[in-house]
Design a protein around this motif. Structure first.
Motif, PDB file in Angstrom:
ATOM      1  N   LEU A  12       0.839  -1.207   0.000  1.00 40.84           N
ATOM      2  CA  LEU A  12       0.000   0.000   0.000  1.00 40.84           C
ATOM      3  C   LEU A  12       0.872   1.255   0.000  1.00 40.84           C
ATOM      4  O   LEU A  12       2.010   1.230   0.484  1.00 40.84           O
ATOM      5  N   PRO A  13       0.347   2.380  -0.502  1.00 38.70           N
ATOM      6  CA  PRO A  13       1.169   3.603  -0.614  1.00 38.70           C
ATOM      7  C   PRO A  13       1.534   4.212   0.741  1.00 38.70           C
ATOM      8  O   PRO A  13       2.514   4.955   0.851  1.00 38.70           O
ATOM      9  N   GLN A  14       0.765   3.887   1.764  1.00 40.95           N
ATOM     10  CA  GLN A  14       1.011   4.359   3.132  1.00 40.95           C
ATOM     11  C   GLN A  14       1.136   5.873   3.220  1.00 40.95           C
ATOM     12  O   GLN A  14       2.114   6.409   3.752  1.00 40.95           O
ATOM     13  N   LYS A  15       0.140   6.552   2.693  1.00 36.16           N
ATOM     14  CA  LYS A  15       0.110   8.023   2.833  1.00 36.16           C
ATOM     15  C   LYS A  15      -0.397   8.343   4.234  1.00 36.16           C
ATOM     16  O   LYS A  15      -1.517   8.002   4.589  1.00 36.16           O
ATOM     17  N   ARG A  16       0.392   9.032   4.967  1.00 30.85           N
ATOM     18  CA  ARG A  16       0.058   9.312   6.363  1.00 30.85           C
ATOM     19  C   ARG A  16      -1.193  10.217   6.463  1.00 30.85           C
ATOM     20  O   ARG A  16      -1.262  11.249   5.808  1.00 30.85           O
ATOM     21  N   GLY A  17      -2.167   9.745   7.271  1.00 26.12           N
ATOM     22  CA  GLY A  17      -3.348  10.567   7.553  1.00 26.12           C
ATOM     23  C   GLY A  17      -4.307  10.741   6.393  1.00 26.12           C
ATOM     24  O   GLY A  17      -5.165  11.613   6.422  1.00 26.12           O
ATOM     25  N   GLY A  22     -11.622   5.228   3.856  1.00 28.48           N
ATOM     26  CA  GLY A  22     -12.604   5.089   4.931  1.00 28.48           C
ATOM     27  C   GLY A  22     -12.023   4.449   6.176  1.00 28.48           C
ATOM     28  O   GLY A  22     -12.711   4.296   7.176  1.00 28.48           O
ATOM     29  N   CYS A  23     -10.739   4.088   6.137  1.00 26.71           N
ATOM     30  CA  CYS A  23     -10.081   3.495   7.311  1.00 26.71           C
ATOM     31  C   CYS A  23      -9.144   4.534   7.938  1.00 26.71           C
ATOM     32  O   CYS A  23      -8.585   5.373   7.223  1.00 26.71           O
ATOM     33  N   PRO A  24      -8.937   4.450   9.257  1.00 23.28           N
ATOM     34  CA  PRO A  24      -8.082   5.456   9.908  1.00 23.28           C
ATOM     35  C   PRO A  24      -6.615   5.342   9.504  1.00 23.28           C
ATOM     36  O   PRO A  24      -5.893   6.341   9.520  1.00 23.28           O
ATOM     37  N   THR A  25      -6.175   4.147   9.145  1.00 23.44           N
ATOM     38  CA  THR A  25      -4.770   3.962   8.748  1.00 23.44           C
ATOM     39  C   THR A  25      -4.690   2.960   7.607  1.00 23.44           C
ATOM     40  O   THR A  25      -5.634   2.204   7.359  1.00 23.44           O
TER      41      THR A  25
END
Ligand code: SF4
Length: 447
Positions: A12-17, A22-25
């Motif tokens: 996953l790209p793991q873009k912070r915030g 629809g998910c918090p993380t």
């Protein structure tokens, strides 16, 4: 094999915030993907390479296959558990009644009409035999086509059962728009059947005697361009068929065997009707997506529909009716008021008995979270306070001129408290709903 959440997270790209999925993380999203509760396209930032790698993780272990179209389409598959208590079973199987094409015209028309009449309302839900399976028993292409045309008037999802792909192709001239399930590709003829299914974009049943042989066949058929398959695992008798249904489901759901990740089907056949009903009911419970039967009488089909309805409800949510006041018959201000719970089976049993009594009445339904009378009483969901609240709510104000309420015999213990709490005269009714007609005709009329 399915990927685990941490493996998915790495892709996953793991873009912070970001939270656009629809998910918090991203980790929360990865966990949902691993549990097949999210689709990869819900994250707009996943690269094409990652998408390809994640496809296996996000795809359901059993494909959803659609037979037919419009309001009457049948969707089967996409199941996720072996046992109903683990979660729920999602897609009720089609009950397919067979129409052999070697019947004479009159018998064929009568059979089609009889299938159309196999429908009921049970616990407030419409239930019916919802698939028609036309069988090329005559081995004649023209007769098959004519029978398919006659059966297509039912406007139900169809299964076309034939030994020869050419006969299926001929029948599809009159029903291709209904996207019937074509039955069946076997090891010795799969190319012809796959070609017809691909050309007409119809789902294809695949039949082999062993799961291992099916595995080989589905891989080849998929490579030939057919995506939607249903696995016919009918073997020699109930026990062998049940074992095959179970084995395939387990391999698909627990072992992640993609080439067996399709809904399955079984054909019931017994020495007599009783055995065939028992066999078909077993396949409904475990784990057929379509059950084909030659039976056609209401007393033979209704038990199958009842089993299907019972097995394919969510065990975590009892089927309920809306808590309210219901009128049965042409109730008047003098009509009796009966109290029951909002468990569907309880309510409709009471309603049926009141109807049978021919004494018009009101039924006050208390919200007991879908539990039956004794369960609700034992768990304090059916209390004198709850019933009194309904009686005092004004729900009966413009309906009845008396202040008498009939409570189930099993909760006679609450009668004193209910009388005190509500100010109504409390009459203890019969314990079982079957006693209601006699009670209303004798005790109530003299009350
Ligand atoms: Fe992470 Fe994608 Fe969800 Fe954003 S949308 S939080 S990047 S998974």
């Amino acid at each position: 094999m399915a990927l685990k959440a941490l493996d998915i997270l790495k892709l996953l790209p793991q873009k912070r915030g970001c939270k656009e999925c629809g998910c918090p993380t991203c980790l929360a999203f990865a966990m949902k993907l691993a549990q097949k509760q999210a689709r990869i396209d819900e994250c707009p930032y996943v690269s094409d390479d990652s998408k390809a790698a994640l496809e296996g993780a996000s795809a359901p272990p059993m494909k959803l296959v659609t037979i037919g179209g419009g309001d009457n389409k049948l969707e089967i598959g996409n199941e996720t558990v072996m046992f109903r208590h683990e979660e729920t079973f999602h897609h009720p199987p089609g009950i397919a009644v067979r129409v052999p094409d070697d019947l004479d015209a009159e018998a064929l028309a009568a059979r089609v009409a009889a299938i159309g009449d196999l429908k009921w309302v049970r616990v407030g839900m419409d239930i019916r035999a919802n698939v028609v399976a036309v069988q090329n028993a005559s081995c004649d292409a023209e007769r098959f086509k004519a029978a398919v045309q006659a059966a297509s008037k039912l406007d139900l999802p169809m299964v076309l059962i034939a030994e020869r792909a050419a006969h299926v192709a001929a029948a599809l001239e009159v029903c291709a728009d209904k996207k019937p399930l074509i039955h069946a590709a076997r090891p010795d003829n799969w190319q012809e059947f796959a070609q017809v299914a691909k050309e007409k974009a119809c789902p294809l049943a695949v039949k082999a005697s062993e799961p291992e042989a099916l595995l080989e066949l589905t891989g080849k058929i998929k490579a030939a361009g057919v995506e939607d398959m249903v696995l016919d695992v009918t073997a020699d008798g109930l026990s062998a068929t049940l074992q095959a249904l179970t084995k395939i489901r387990r391999l698909a759901l627990k072992k992640g065997v993609r080439d067996l990740g399709y809904p399955s089907m079984a054909v019931a056949a017994g020495d007599d009707a009783f055995q065939e009903v028992a066999q078909a009911a077993t396949y409904v419970a475990k784990y057929a997506g379509i059950v084909v039967t030659g039976l056609c009488k209401p007393e033979q089909i209704l038990p199958l529909l009842t089993v299907r309805q019972n097995v394919f409800t969510d065990p975590r949510k009892p089927i309920q009716v809306e808590p309210a006041v219901y009128e049965v018959g042409a109730a008047t201000p003098q009509s009796p008021v009966l109290i029951t719970t909002n468990f569907s089976l309880t309510y409709y049993t009471v309603e049926g008995e009141v109807e049978a009594s021919r004494v018009p009445a009101y039924i006050g339904v208390v919200d007991t979270e879908g539990t039956s009378v004794l369960t609700a009483f034992a768990s304090d969901k059916l209390t004198a306070e709850g019933v009194a609240a309904l009686l005092k709510s004004g729900a009966f104000k413009d309906k009845v001129s008396h202040r008498k309420v009939i409570i189930p015999g099993y909760v006679a213990a609450m009668s004193g408290a209910l009388a005190d709490e509500s100010g109504w005269e409390v009459i203890v009714g019969p314990r079982e709903a079957s006693g209601i007609p006699k009670f209303l005709k004798t005790v109530w009329t003299s009350a």
